[in-house]
Design an enzyme around this catalytic site. Structure first.
Site, PDB file in Angstrom:
ATOM      1  N   GLU A 320       0.827  -1.210   0.000  1.00  0.00           N
ATOM      2  CA  GLU A 320       0.000   0.000   0.000  1.00  0.00           C
ATOM      3  C   GLU A 320       0.864   1.263   0.000  1.00  0.00           C
ATOM      4  OE1 GLU A 320      -2.819  -0.593   3.256  1.00  0.00           O
ATOM      5  OE2 GLU A 320      -4.119  -1.718   1.882  1.00  0.00           O
ATOM      6  N   ARG A 353       5.445  -7.831   8.047  1.00  0.00           N
ATOM      7  CA  ARG A 353       4.051  -8.143   7.691  1.00  0.00           C
ATOM      8  C   ARG A 353       3.939  -8.771   6.291  1.00  0.00           C
ATOM      9  NH1 ARG A 353       0.351  -3.865   7.810  1.00  0.00           N
ATOM     10  NH2 ARG A 353      -1.276  -4.986   8.906  1.00  0.00           N
ATOM     11  N   ASP A 399      -8.395  -9.066   4.173  1.00  0.00           N
ATOM     12  CA  ASP A 399      -8.139  -7.903   5.024  1.00  0.00           C
ATOM     13  C   ASP A 399      -9.189  -7.770   6.131  1.00  0.00           C
ATOM     14  OD1 ASP A 399      -7.161  -5.568   6.033  1.00  0.00           O
ATOM     15  OD2 ASP A 399      -7.588  -4.332   4.287  1.00  0.00           O
ATOM     16  N   GLU A 427     -12.486  -1.997  12.201  1.00  0.00           N
ATOM     17  CA  GLU A 427     -12.553  -1.301  10.912  1.00  0.00           C
ATOM     18  C   GLU A 427     -13.696  -1.813  10.041  1.00  0.00           C
ATOM     19  OE1 GLU A 427      -8.945  -1.550   8.632  1.00  0.00           O
ATOM     20  OE2 GLU A 427      -9.783  -0.414   6.957  1.00  0.00           O
TER      21      GLU A 427
HETATM   22  C1  GCV Z   1      -2.466   0.653   8.292  1.00  0.00           C
HETATM   23  C2  GCV Z   1      -6.190  -1.969   5.690  1.00  0.00           C
HETATM   24  C3  GCV Z   1      -6.513  -0.656   6.330  1.00  0.00           C
HETATM   25  C4  GCV Z   1      -5.336   0.286   6.324  1.00  0.00           C
HETATM   26  C5  GCV Z   1      -4.153  -0.421   6.997  1.00  0.00           C
HETATM   27  C6  GCV Z   1      -3.866  -1.713   6.232  1.00  0.00           C
HETATM   28  C7  GCV Z   1      -2.751  -2.516   6.867  1.00  0.00           C
HETATM   29  O1  GCV Z   1      -6.005  -1.825   4.317  1.00  0.00           O
HETATM   30  O2  GCV Z   1      -7.621  -0.081   5.682  1.00  0.00           O
HETATM   31  O3  GCV Z   1      -5.700   1.440   7.019  1.00  0.00           O
HETATM   32  O4  GCV Z   1      -3.027   0.402   7.026  1.00  0.00           O
HETATM   33  O5  GCV Z   1      -5.013  -2.507   6.235  1.00  0.00           O
HETATM   34  O6  GCV Z   1      -3.065  -3.510   7.500  1.00  0.00           O
HETATM   35  O7  GCV Z   1      -1.602  -2.158   6.720  1.00  0.00           O
END
Ligand code: GCV
Length: 719
Positions: A320, A353, A399, A427
Site C-alpha cells: 500500500e 508483515r 483484510d 474497521e
Molecule cells: C495501516 C487496511 C486498512 C489500512 C491499513 C492496512 C494494513 O487496508 O484499511 O488502514 O493500514 O489494512 O493492514 O496495513
C-alpha cells in the site's frame, strides 16, 4: 463513577472520517480527563475485594514483584486486608512468591514444593494451589507472579474457598502483541489514529508525545491483566514524523517503555524501510549494501542503549505504498533479514508483515486475485528468514473482513516463525458503533486445522508447536483503544481487547467463558443492581453479535461492500468493486461470487493443503458461509442449508436487523441496573447500530433484487 454519555462518533452518519474531528475530539481536547474520569474497564477496585480482604505475603525482588506488591497493598488498604513482604510468624491467607525468594511460612512450604515439583514454570508461568486455608501462587520469574496475581483477581472469592490441587499455568504464545496504528502527527486523511474509533491516541497528540503517563500506566495494567506483553506504539504506515521515533524522537518511545515496563509490556516500534535514506541521508536503502547494514546496526544499538528491553521492529514493506526491498530488486527475506541482523545481538525481533498485494488492480483482469498475494510472495521464501524474523500474516487472505477463510500462508511456511494478525479495532466490523464481540471469530481461526480435522491448528503454528521446526511468532492485533473515557468508544468493545489477550494466552478458551470472565470483572456483583440480569443481558447482546453483524452486512463470504467515502463504515455494494484495490463480489444479472477454484478460477484453492484444497474447490462441499469467497454461482444455487443464494441474502439481512432490534430492546432492561454512563453510551450506539443495520439490509437486498430480478419468496419490502 459517572462518565460522560455523549457519543464520540456522529450519531447517524457513523465515523465519516478517521480524523480527530470525526472522532469527536479536536486537538487540545482532553475528553478522558485524568485519574478517576477514565473507566476502570476490567480492573475496577471492587474486583480486588476478595484478594484485598486477605492477609497476603509477597516474596521476591524486581520491578514486576514490586508491581505485584503495590497492587496487593492498594487492594488491602481499600478492602481491609494486610500486605507483607517479609515472612514472619504472622498467619497468612495468600502467598505470592518467587521460587528462589527464600523461606516461606510453614503452611505454604509444602504447597510450594508440590507446585514446583514438575520442573520449571517458565518466564511467564505460575502455579496455584490451596490447602489448609492458604492459597499459594508460585513463579520462577517476576512476570509469572504478575500474571498469577491477575489470575487470582479473575478467580475472585473462589481463590480462597476449599482446596485447589496444584495447577500450572503458562501462556501458549510467547509473543502476545498489540499494534497501535497511532500517528504522531494528525494525518490529513487518517487522523491521529488510523482506523481508530475511540478518540485520539493515548500516546501522541498533534505532533508530540502526550506525556499522560498515568493513562499509559493504566493501559499497561489492563494489558497485563489480560495477558498482553508487547505493543508497538506507532502506525505501520510510517510517515515523516513517525520515522524519527527511531532516532531523534527515541526519547518519547523510551518514556512509554518506562511506563509500561512495570506491567511486563515491552515496546516495539514501526519503522520505515527507507529509514537509511530518509533519516540517515544515505543514497540507498538496499538491504545488501554494507553502509545500509551498518546504518541499521548503529541505529539499533542506540535504541538498545536507551531501551534495554526494547522488543523490536514492525515493518510494512512494499505494501500500500510503503517502501520496501522491491525497489532494489530484493525480496522480503532480504529485507527482513537486514533488520533482524541488526536486532539479533540484543534479542530483538522484527515483525515483518505479509500484507503485500497489488493495490493497483484493474477489475477487468480476472487473473489478479488479492487473496493469492501473501502466499505468492511469501511461501517461496520459507526457510530463508532468520530466527528472529516473525512473518506476521493477517488471519484471512484479504483484510480483516467479517468472514474470511484462514490464510493459506499459515500452512505454507513450516520453517518460518509465523504470527497471526487480528484486528481488534473494528474497521470492518462496525467501527465501535456496533456491538460485535469478535472472540468467536478469532477462536474459529485459531482452532482451524489447516491440515484437516484433528491435526495441528493455527494456534499451534503461532505457538510454535505446529508441524514445522520453526518457533512460534505468537499473535498480533491492531489495538482498539484511544483517549475515549471508556477506552474503546463503545464500552462493550472493551471485551474484544480483553478477549484478545486471553486467547493469546490460551487459544483453547471458550469465547463465552471469556465473556463471563470479562463480565465478572467489569461488572462486579457488588456494583450492579441485578447481577443475573446483567449477565443474561450481556450474553444475549454479545455472544452472537459477530454473526449478527455478518448477517446484515456480508453474505456467504463476500467482503468489502463497505463505503469508501465513509472510511469503510456502512454499505456501498459497488464501492470498491471497480476500484484499484481489488474486486470482491463480481455480481452480475446471473450470479455472484469470486471464482477462486483451480478448475475455472484464480487457482487460490490450490494454496491450501488437503483436505481444504478439495473442500473449497468443490461447490457441494464448500461451507455455505464461504461459498461466495470461493465460487461464482447463479442466484438460484441451492446452499447446503437448503436455501437459495438470493433467498439467503434476503433472509439473513432481514434477520440481522431484527436481531439488532432485539439487542436494543434487551439493553433497555439494564437502565437503572448498571452505571448510567455505560448504559447511556451503549444505548446511543445501539440506536446507531440499528439505523445502520437497516441501511445495510436495504442497500444489499435492493442491490441484489435489482441485479437478479428474483423476488423475495416471503414478499417483504425490497425497493
Ligand atoms: C495501516 C487496511 C486498512 C489500512 C491499513 C492496512 C494494513 O487496508 O484499511 O488502514 O493500514 O489494512 O493492514 O496495513
Amino acid at each position: 463513577m459517572s462518565l460522560p454519555s455523549a457519543t464520540t462518533g456522529p450519531a447517524t452518519a457513523g465515523p465519516a472520517t478517521a480524523g480527530p474531528d470525526a472522532a469527536g475530539h479536536a486537538a487540545g481536547d482532553d475528553p478522558a480527563g485524568r485519574g478517576g474520569d477514565v473507566h476502570a474497564a476490567w480492573l475496577p477496585p471492587e474486583a480486588f475485594a476478595p484478594l484485598g480482604s486477605r492477609r497476603v505475603l509477597v516474596r521476591g525482588d524486581g520491578v514486576l514483584v514490586d508491581t505485584v506488591f503495590d497492587e496487593v497493598e492498594r487492594a488491602c488498604a481499600r478492602h481491609g486486608g494486610r500486605a507483607d513482604r517479609t515472612a514472619g510468624d504472622r498467619a497468612v491467607d495468600l502467598v505470592l512468591a518467587l521460587r528462589d525468594a527464600g523461606p516461606l511460612p510453614a503452611a505454604a512450604t509444602a504447597l510450594a514444593r508440590a507446585a514446583g515439583a514438575d520442573g520449571p514454570l517458565g518466564g511467564e508461568g505460575f502455579a496455584l494451589a490451596r490447602a489448609e486455608g492458604v492459597t499459594v501462587v508460585l513463579a520462577d520469574a517476576p512476570a509469572g507472579l504478575l500474571y498469577g496475581l491477575f489470575h487470582l483477581v479473575r478467580l475472585g472469592a473462589a481463590a480462597f474457598e476449599g482446596d485447589h490441587p496444584v495447577r500450572r499455568h503458562a501462556p501458549a504464545m510467547a509473543l502476545r502483541m498489540l499494534d497501535h496504528w497511532d500517528n504522531v502527527d494528525v494525518h490529513p486523511v487518517m487522523g491521529q489514529v488510523e482506523r481508530g474509533y475511540a478518540g485520539g491516541s493515548i500516546f501522541w497528540r498533534a505532533g508530540a508525545a502526550r506525556r499522560d503517563l498515568d493513562r499509559v500506566r493504566a493501559y499497561g495494567r489492563l494489558l497485563a491483566a489480560c495477558g498482553v506483553n508487547a505493543i508497538s506504539v506507532n502506525n505501520v504506515n510510517v510517515h515523516a514524523t513517525e520515522a524519527r521515533l527511531l532516532t531523534d524522537r527515541l526519547g518519547d518511545v523510551a518514556e512509554l517503555a518506562d511506563a509500561l515496563r512495570p506491567y511486563g509490556v515491552r515496546v516495539h516500534l514501526s519503522v520505515t524501510f527507507a529509514a537509511p535514506v530518509v533519516l540517515g541521508g544515505l543514497p540507498t536503502a538496499d538491504p545488501v549494501d554494507p553502509a545500509v547494514r551498518a546504518w541499521w546496526a548503529a541505529a539499533t544499538r542506540r535504541v538498545y542503549a536507551r531501551i534495554p528491553d526494547f522488543g523490536g521492529y514492525v515493518v510494512k514493506a512494499d505494501s500500500e505504498g510503503q517502501p520496501g526491498p522491491f525497489t532494489y530488486g530484493r525480496d522480503h527475506a532480504d529485507g527482513a533479514n537486514l533488520l533482524a541482523e541488526a536486532l539479533a545481538p540484543f534479542g530483538g525481533v522484527v515483525h515483518w508483515r505479509a500484507f503485500v498485494y497489488n493495490h493497483r488492480q484493474d477489475w477487468r483482469d480476472r487473473s489478479t486475485d488479492r487473496a493469492r498475494a501473501a502466499y505468492d510472495h511469501f511461501a517461496p521464501l520459507d526457510g530463508r528468514f532468520r530466527d528472529n524474523v516473525v512473518v506476521q500474516a493477517k488471519f484471512g487472505p484479504i483484510d480483516f473482513q467479517p468472514r474470511e477463510p484462514v490464510s493459506p500462508v499459515l500452512a505454507a511456511m513450516p520453517a518460518t516463525r509465523l504470527a497471526v494478525e487480528f484486528q481488534v479495532t473494528q474497521e470492518y466490523t462496525g467501527q465501535q458503533q456496533h456491538v460485535c464481540y469478535l472472540a468467536p471469530c478469532w477462536s474459529e481461526a485459531l482452532t482451524f486445522a489447516p491440515w484437516g480435522p484433528g491435526g495441528p491448528t493455527v494456534a499451534d503454528v503461532a505457538a510454535g508447536s505446529g508441524p514445522g521446526p520453526a518457533a512460534g511468532g505468537g499473535l498480533a492485533a491492531v489495538a482498539n483503544v484511544g483517549d475515549d473515557p471508556f477506552w474503546t468508544g463503545h464500552p462493550l468493545a472493551q471485551a474484544n481487547l480483553y478477549a484478545y489477550g486471553r486467547l493469546a494466552w490460551d487459544p483453547g478458551l471458550d469465547p463465552v467463558a471469556v465473556l463471563d470472565e470479562w463480565i465478572d470483572l467489569t461488572f462486579p456483583a457488588s456494583t450492579v443492581g441485578d447481577p443475573a440480569l446483567v449477565r443474561e443481558t450481556l450474553h444475549a447482546v454479545m455472544d452472537d453479535s459477530w454473526r449478527t453483524y455478518e448477517r446484515y452486512t456480508a453474505p456467504l463470504g463476500v467482503g468489502f461492500m463497505v463505503s469508501p467515502a465513509r472510511h469503510h463504515y456502512g454499505p456501498d455494494v459497488d464501492g470498491y468493486e471497480y476500484s484499484r484495490w481489488g474486486t470482491y463480489h463480481f455480481a452480475d444479472r446471473d450470479g455472484v461470487g469470486v471464482d477462486r477454484t483451480r478448475a475455472t478460477g484464480t487457482g487460490f484453492t490450490g494454496q491450501y493443503p488437503p483436505p481444504w484444497s478439495q473442500v473449497y474447490e468443490s461447490l457441494s462441499d464448500c461451507p455455505d458461509e464461504l461459498l461466495l469467497f470461493f465460487h461464482h454461482v447463479p442466484y438460484g444455487h441451492v446452499l447446503r442449508s437448503g436455501s437459495t443464494v438470493i433467498q439467503h441474502i434476503y433472509d439473513t439481512h432481514f434477520a440481522g436487523v431484527q436481531q439488532v432490534a432485539g439487542m436494543r430492546q434487551r439493553w433497555r432492561r439494564l437502565a437503572g441496573v448498571i452505571d448510567p454512563a455505560v448504559h447511556a453510551r451503549v444505548a446511543e450506539r445501539l440506536e446507531e447500530q440499528l439505523r445502520c443495520a437497516i441501511e445495510w439490509r436495504d442497500q444489499v437486498n435492493t442491490y441484489f433484487f435489482r441485479k437478479s430480478g428474483v423476488p423475495d419468496v416471503r414478499g417483504r419490502t425490497i425497493h
